[in-house]
Structure formats: structure tokens, C-alpha cells
Design a protein around this motif. Structure first.
Motif, PDB file in Angstrom:
ATOM      1  N   UNK A   1      48.450  58.572  45.469  1.00 24.89           N
ATOM      2  CA  UNK A   1      48.958  57.204  45.352  1.00 24.89           C
ATOM      3  C   UNK A   1      49.602  56.713  46.647  1.00 24.89           C
ATOM      4  N   UNK A   2      50.475  57.499  47.301  1.00 24.66           N
ATOM      5  CA  UNK A   2      51.034  57.013  48.573  1.00 24.66           C
ATOM      6  C   UNK A   2      49.965  56.770  49.638  1.00 24.66           C
ATOM      7  N   UNK A   3      48.930  57.628  49.655  1.00 24.76           N
ATOM      8  CA  UNK A   3      47.848  57.442  50.630  1.00 24.76           C
ATOM      9  C   UNK A   3      47.103  56.142  50.359  1.00 24.76           C
ATOM     10  N   UNK A   4      46.804  55.873  49.077  1.00 26.46           N
ATOM     11  CA  UNK A   4      46.120  54.629  48.711  1.00 26.46           C
ATOM     12  C   UNK A   4      47.008  53.418  48.989  1.00 26.46           C
ATOM     13  N   UNK A   5      48.303  53.573  48.775  1.00 24.74           N
ATOM     14  CA  UNK A   5      49.232  52.470  49.025  1.00 24.74           C
ATOM     15  C   UNK A   5      49.258  52.116  50.510  1.00 24.74           C
ATOM     16  N   UNK A   6      49.180  53.115  51.377  1.00 24.00           N
ATOM     17  CA  UNK A   6      49.123  52.854  52.812  1.00 24.00           C
ATOM     18  C   UNK A   6      47.878  52.037  53.164  1.00 24.00           C
ATOM     19  N   UNK A   7      46.761  52.343  52.499  1.00 22.11           N
ATOM     20  CA  UNK A   7      45.514  51.608  52.761  1.00 22.11           C
ATOM     21  C   UNK A   7      45.643  50.160  52.316  1.00 22.11           C
ATOM     22  N   UNK A   8      46.202  49.947  51.111  1.00 20.03           N
ATOM     23  CA  UNK A   8      46.301  48.577  50.607  1.00 20.03           C
ATOM     24  C   UNK A   8      47.267  47.754  51.461  1.00 20.03           C
TER      25      UNK A   8
ATOM     26  N   UNK B   1      40.943  35.199  49.129  1.00 18.90           N
ATOM     27  CA  UNK B   1      39.960  34.898  48.095  1.00 18.90           C
ATOM     28  C   UNK B   1      40.260  35.641  46.798  1.00 18.90           C
ATOM     29  N   UNK B   2      41.077  36.662  46.865  1.00 19.99           N
ATOM     30  CA  UNK B   2      41.314  37.471  45.665  1.00 19.99           C
ATOM     31  C   UNK B   2      42.226  36.758  44.683  1.00 19.99           C
ATOM     32  N   UNK B   3      42.099  37.132  43.427  1.00 15.58           N
ATOM     33  CA  UNK B   3      42.926  36.533  42.380  1.00 15.58           C
ATOM     34  C   UNK B   3      43.901  37.544  41.787  1.00 15.58           C
ATOM     35  N   UNK B   4      43.752  38.796  42.154  1.00 18.36           N
ATOM     36  CA  UNK B   4      44.642  39.856  41.673  1.00 18.36           C
ATOM     37  C   UNK B   4      44.822  40.902  42.767  1.00 18.36           C
ATOM     38  N   UNK B   5      46.036  41.413  42.875  1.00 17.84           N
ATOM     39  CA  UNK B   5      46.291  42.662  43.591  1.00 17.84           C
ATOM     40  C   UNK B   5      46.783  43.638  42.536  1.00 17.84           C
ATOM     41  N   UNK B   6      46.090  44.759  42.398  1.00 22.22           N
ATOM     42  CA  UNK B   6      46.401  45.690  41.315  1.00 22.22           C
ATOM     43  C   UNK B   6      47.038  46.955  41.864  1.00 22.22           C
ATOM     44  N   UNK B   7      48.150  47.337  41.271  1.00 24.67           N
ATOM     45  CA  UNK B   7      48.831  48.582  41.603  1.00 24.67           C
ATOM     46  C   UNK B   7      49.145  49.318  40.304  1.00 24.67           C
ATOM     47  N   UNK B   8      49.390  50.633  40.362  1.00 23.86           N
ATOM     48  CA  UNK B   8      49.501  51.403  39.122  1.00 23.86           C
ATOM     49  C   UNK B   8      50.831  51.303  38.392  1.00 23.86           C
ATOM     50  N   UNK B   9      51.854  50.754  39.028  1.00 22.01           N
ATOM     51  CA  UNK B   9      53.158  50.740  38.362  1.00 22.01           C
ATOM     52  C   UNK B   9      54.067  49.681  38.982  1.00 22.01           C
ATOM     53  N   UNK B  10      55.149  49.398  38.280  1.00 18.99           N
ATOM     54  CA  UNK B  10      56.149  48.470  38.808  1.00 18.99           C
ATOM     55  C   UNK B  10      56.773  49.004  40.086  1.00 18.99           C
ATOM     56  N   UNK B  11      56.807  50.320  40.215  1.00 17.85           N
ATOM     57  CA  UNK B  11      57.336  50.936  41.441  1.00 17.85           C
ATOM     58  C   UNK B  11      56.574  50.429  42.664  1.00 17.85           C
ATOM     59  N   UNK B  12      55.247  50.376  42.560  1.00 17.95           N
ATOM     60  CA  UNK B  12      54.455  49.944  43.704  1.00 17.95           C
ATOM     61  C   UNK B  12      54.442  48.427  43.839  1.00 17.95           C
ATOM     62  N   UNK B  13      54.559  47.701  42.732  1.00 14.45           N
ATOM     63  CA  UNK B  13      54.687  46.248  42.818  1.00 14.45           C
ATOM     64  C   UNK B  13      55.964  45.896  43.579  1.00 14.45           C
TER      65      UNK B  13
END
Length: 209
Positions: free
Chosen positions: A27-34, A148-160
Motif C-alpha cells: 500500500x505505501x508503494x502504491x500510494x507513492x505512485x498515485x 478527466x477523472x471522476x474518482x480517486x480511489x484509495x483503500x481507507x480513510x487513512x490514505x484519503x
């Protein structure tokens, strides 16, 4: 939609090169990418596995909640787009077919080809080649503006919260979709900043995980 496994959206999910099965590592690795994508303002296309080496941005039409049970390298961080809008921009579902059938489609759309051959076994895959589970769409483009996107999706409120905190920290990526006048940025109506735009579309999968 008429089926639970269909929606009006397509998703660009994040995957990393991190070798782990541990969400605390992935998750932290993916968060760095986003964060990197948000900072740059675009999702860049790739020519990897694309016939003709056209650059494409890839999506899945599987509904958002399907990422919760996904056991591939895709992580529950990503960007949702209107399927209609991607179609208007030239995006299309890929064409799953054996490589032997590639000559049957015009060279101008071979960027949509994805090998599908569940019969022929290989040394690395005894079940043949089958990526149909990805339900892939492609947009032939060097990049797509994430506004152009309509959503940014993350797995939890922590990442939001982490995205909002990152914005609050004053990271230098505030941008506007605009023309430039005399070297100065001129924001379009209704003067919604890049930062404000993303605060308004962050979604969490917390209730589904």
C-alpha cells in the motif's frame, strides 16, 4: 446498469514492482505512485505489450468494488473515469484473440490486440494465455489529464486523509486547466483549483475491504 459486474466507469489501478504479499508493504508503494501521478497531472501511456508500439493508457471496466478481491499485482489505489468520456476520446475495449488472428484486423487498430489462447500450453503457463479477467480498455494516447477523472480511489480513510495532508503541506503541484496569457496562468471558470478538484473526488474502499 443491468448487471452488478458492469458499470458506467473504467478504472486505472496502480500496480508496483514491489515483491511482497503484505499490504503494509504494497500500500505505501502504491500510494507513492498515485502521489507521483497527481503531482505530474497526467497518467502516462506505455507501449509495453502493445502491437505497433503505440503508447496506450490502460483501464479495466470491472466495477470499483472488484478490486477488493483482486489477487493480482493491482492495488486498491486508482483513478476512475467515465466510460463514455474515454470512448469519446478514442478509448475502446481490447480485442482478445490468438496471435494467429492478428492479420485479420486492420493495422490501425492493432493496438487493441491482446493475446488470448487458452488451448496452447507454454513452459510458463500450463493453462495457456488468458487475460480476459482484466476486462481491459485502452486509450491510444501518450497521456491522459487526470482532471478527466471522476474518482480517486484509495483503500481507507487513512490514505484519503494522507492525500489531503499532502496537499496541505504545500507540495508544489497546484495547477489550473487554462490557457496562458502573457506568461501568466489564467484559470478557467469556475476557478476551481487543481487541489480543490481532487479533494472533492477522493473515495475510499474502507467499507468494502
Amino acid at each position: 446498469m443491468k448487471r452488478e459486474d458492469s458499470s458506467n466507469y473504467v478504472y486505472h489501478w496502480i500496480k508496483t514492482d514491489t515483491e511482497s504479499d503484505d499490504p503494509d508493504v504494497l500500500f505505501p508503494a502504491a500510494f507513492d505512485v498515485i502521489k507521483s501521478i497527481i503531482h505530474d497531472g497526467v497518467i502516462r501511456g506505455s507501449d509495453k505489450f502493445i502491437i505497433g508500439k503505440d503508447k496506450c493508457v490502460c483501464f479495466t471496466e470491472s466495477p470499483r468494488n472488484f478490486i477488493v478481491s483482486d489477487v493480482s499485482r493491482y492495488q486498491p489505489f486508482g483513478f476512475g473515469f467515465s466510460k463514455k468520456r474515454i470512448f469519446e476520446m478514442g478509448g475502446r475495449p481490447v480485442i482478445y484473440q490468438p496471435s494467429s488472428e492478428l492479420p485479420l484486423i486492420d493495422k490501425s487498430i492493432r493496438w487493441r490486440h491482446v493475446q488470448y489462447d487458452p488451448v496452447t500450453e507454454t513452459t510458463t503457463n500450463k493453462l495457456g494465455v488468458d487475460f480476459t479477467w482484466e476486462r481491459e480498455w485502452r486509450l491510444k494516447a501518450d497521456e491522459i489529464d487526470i482532471l478527466e477523472c471522476v474518482e480517486i480511489v484509495v483503500p481507507s480513510q487513512k490514505y484519503a486523509k494522507a492525500i489531503n495532508d499532502w496537499i496541505d503541506a504545500g507540495i508544489d503541484f497546484t495547477m489550473w486547466r487554462n490557457d496562458v496569457s502573457y506568461g501568466y496562468p489564467v484559470p478557467d471558470e469556475p476557478y476551481i483549483s487543481y487541489d480543490e478538484r481532487f479533494r472533492s473526488i477522493i473515495l475510499t474502499l474502507a467499507d468494502e475491504i
